[in-house]
Scaffold this motif. Structure first.
Motif, short mmCIF file in Angstrom:
data_model
loop_
_atom_site.label_atom_id
_atom_site.label_comp_id
_atom_site.label_asym_id
_atom_site.label_seq_id
_atom_site.Cartn_x
_atom_site.Cartn_y
_atom_site.Cartn_z
N GLU A 55 0.74 -1.32 0.03
CA GLU A 55 0.18 0.10 0.03
C GLU A 55 0.82 1.21 0.28
O GLU A 55 1.79 1.34 0.74
CB GLU A 55 -1.01 0.13 1.17
N LEU A 56 0.45 2.13 -0.87
CA LEU A 56 0.97 3.56 -0.80
C LEU A 56 0.71 4.31 0.67
O LEU A 56 -0.40 3.93 0.99
CB LEU A 56 0.56 4.53 -1.94
N PRO A 57 1.59 5.17 1.25
CA PRO A 57 1.20 5.63 2.30
C PRO A 57 -0.11 6.74 2.03
O PRO A 57 -0.25 7.27 0.96
CB PRO A 57 2.23 6.67 2.73
N VAL A 58 -1.15 6.71 2.88
CA VAL A 58 -2.29 7.39 2.75
C VAL A 58 -3.30 6.57 1.80
O VAL A 58 -4.51 6.59 1.95
CB VAL A 58 -2.18 8.79 2.62
N TYR A 59 -2.67 6.58 0.56
CA TYR A 59 -3.69 6.19 -0.60
C TYR A 59 -3.86 4.74 -0.89
O TYR A 59 -4.80 4.52 -1.61
CB TYR A 59 -2.92 6.89 -1.66
N GLY A 60 -3.23 3.89 -0.14
CA GLY A 60 -3.36 2.54 -0.07
C GLY A 60 -3.08 1.80 -1.47
O GLY A 60 -2.10 2.25 -2.00
N ALA A 61 -3.70 0.90 -1.64
CA ALA A 61 -3.34 -0.23 -2.80
C ALA A 61 -4.51 -0.15 -3.84
O ALA A 61 -5.68 0.10 -3.47
CB ALA A 61 -3.18 -1.40 -2.59
N LYS A 62 -4.53 -0.61 -5.02
CA LYS A 62 -5.52 -0.77 -6.05
C LYS A 62 -6.23 0.59 -6.16
O LYS A 62 -7.52 0.59 -6.14
CB LYS A 62 -6.49 -1.74 -5.58
N THR A 63 -5.32 1.78 -6.41
CA THR A 63 -5.87 3.05 -6.39
C THR A 63 -5.69 3.95 -7.62
O THR A 63 -4.61 3.82 -8.13
CB THR A 63 -5.43 3.95 -4.89
N LEU A 64 -6.77 4.90 -7.68
CA LEU A 64 -6.41 5.84 -8.63
C LEU A 64 -6.76 7.23 -7.90
O LEU A 64 -7.72 7.53 -7.22
CB LEU A 64 -7.57 5.97 -9.93
N TYR A 218 -12.26 -6.62 -2.57
CA TYR A 218 -11.26 -5.63 -2.54
C TYR A 218 -10.85 -5.17 -4.06
O TYR A 218 -10.50 -5.57 -4.84
CB TYR A 218 -9.84 -6.48 -2.24
N GLY A 219 -12.01 -4.07 -4.07
CA GLY A 219 -11.90 -3.44 -5.33
C GLY A 219 -11.26 -2.11 -5.76
O GLY A 219 -10.42 -1.63 -4.71
N VAL A 220 -11.51 -1.62 -6.77
CA VAL A 220 -10.71 -0.26 -7.14
C VAL A 220 -11.19 1.00 -6.14
O VAL A 220 -12.48 0.77 -5.67
CB VAL A 220 -10.88 0.08 -8.48
N GLN A 221 -10.22 1.77 -5.87
CA GLN A 221 -10.74 2.94 -5.06
C GLN A 221 -10.02 4.29 -5.74
O GLN A 221 -9.20 4.28 -5.92
CB GLN A 221 -10.48 2.90 -3.56
N ILE A 222 -10.97 5.23 -5.58
CA ILE A 222 -10.72 6.60 -6.29
C ILE A 222 -10.56 7.70 -5.37
O ILE A 222 -11.60 7.82 -4.66
CB ILE A 222 -11.54 6.97 -7.45
N HIS A 260 -14.07 8.82 -3.66
CA HIS A 260 -13.87 9.54 -2.21
C HIS A 260 -12.96 10.78 -2.04
O HIS A 260 -11.90 10.89 -2.78
CB HIS A 260 -12.85 8.54 -1.61
N PHE A 261 -13.63 11.83 -1.98
CA PHE A 261 -12.95 13.09 -1.41
C PHE A 261 -12.48 13.19 -0.14
O PHE A 261 -13.56 13.29 0.73
CB PHE A 261 -13.81 14.20 -1.95
N HIS A 262 -11.40 13.02 0.30
CA HIS A 262 -11.04 12.94 1.62
C HIS A 262 -10.37 14.02 2.16
O HIS A 262 -9.31 14.55 1.73
CB HIS A 262 -9.71 11.91 1.65
#
Length: 288
Positions: A55-64, A218-222, A260-262
């Motif tokens: 996982e990337l810090p903050v942004y996680g995995a399988k992410t756009l 475990y799907g994609v997350q934007i 997701h607007f975080h």
């Protein structure tokens, strides 16, 4: 995507496979030019990963993800993304009559006919096989298994319409997570007479939610999330215009949602319009 612009060529259908996509330092990721000039072909963006991916810090995995820059996904405009049915559909039927014309709904597209009973599992997804010239009648496959009602009643002198909805799931721009087959297993469905009410004695649990619970979940997350010094300045913007997001969201994980607007403050430079989000394992659209 660091500075510059990554843009899909609109000469043919394109599929992009990746593990992570991150937009930084005023980069741009575009599929279509704008609302006025949407993408005319079919675009598919598939993010790969599983619950043990790095996982990337903050942004996680399988992410756009958008940290500083712009994500613009401009699909074809659809006049009515959903409508009501005008005639009750019974088990075995393969035809549906609509309240509004299915303009922009194409043969081969998927539609969802939601449950009109207490059972969530009676929602059905089918494919359009034919459409009448006026767009008010669709033929689909496979045949439905359940009844979906459309009735008009007069009660106390008032006319009450109770009609099931039907929605178009397909779009010409798709963002999806891959399905990790090694994490997929079968869950036997609950019996048809299972009572889902809160106070009922529960003899079946997993199988009442349908096949989704047998997947890797475990799907994609934007995620749109900028550095704290850029909060509220619209330095990270995203336009989601008539796209499809599927096999998305990550179950049991905080902050891993399909769109997701975080903690982004003022997001007036962004918008979400006309999209379909389905087969999600964690919400749909989140403004945090």
């Amino acid at each position: 995507i660091k500075g510059g612009t990554f843009m899909f060529d609109d000469e043919k259908d394109i599929e992009l496979n990746a593990e992570h996509i991150m937009i930084v330092e005023d980069g741009k990721f575009l599929v279509g030019e704008s609302e006025a000039k949407p993408y005319q072909h079919n675009a598919k963006i598939i993010l790969h990963g599983h619950v043990r991916s790095k996982e990337l810090p903050v942004y996680g995995a399988k992410t756009l993800a958008v940290r500083k820059g712009h994500l613009g996904l401009y699909g074809k405009h659809i006049l009515h993304t959903w409508t009501h049915i005008m005639k009750t559909i019974n088990p075995g039927d393969t035809e549906i009559v609509l309240k509004h014309p299915a303009t922009g709904w194409n043969i081969g597209d998927e539609i969802v006919i939601p449950t009109s009973s207490k059972r969530q599992a009676e929602s059905e997804v089918v494919k359009i096989t034919a459409k009448s010239p006026d767009g008010l009648k669709l033929t689909f496959s496979p045949a439905v298994k359940y009844q979906h009602i459309s009735v008009v009643q007069t009660i106390g002198g008032k006319t009450i319409e109770t009609r099931c909805e039907v929605g178009l799931l397909s779009r010409n721009i798709v963002v999806e997570g891959n399905v990790e087959q090694s994490w997929v297993h079968e869950i036997k469905a609950c019996p048809s007479d299972h009572d889902p009410r809160l106070m009922a004695v529960q003899t079946c649990f997993d199988g009442k939610f349908g096949a989704e619970r047998g997947s890797d979940q475990y799907g994609v997350q934007i995620m749109v999330h900028s550095h704290k010094k850029h909060k509220g300045q619209n330095m990270a913007t995203a336009h989601f215009h008539y796209i499809e997001v599927r096999h998305c969201g990550q179950a049991f994980r905080l902050g891993r949602y399909p769109i997701h607007f975080h903690m982004e403050g003022d997001t007036s430079g962004s918008y979400v319009e006309g999209n379909s989000v389905h087969h999600s394992f964690n919400r749909a659209i989140t403004m945090h």
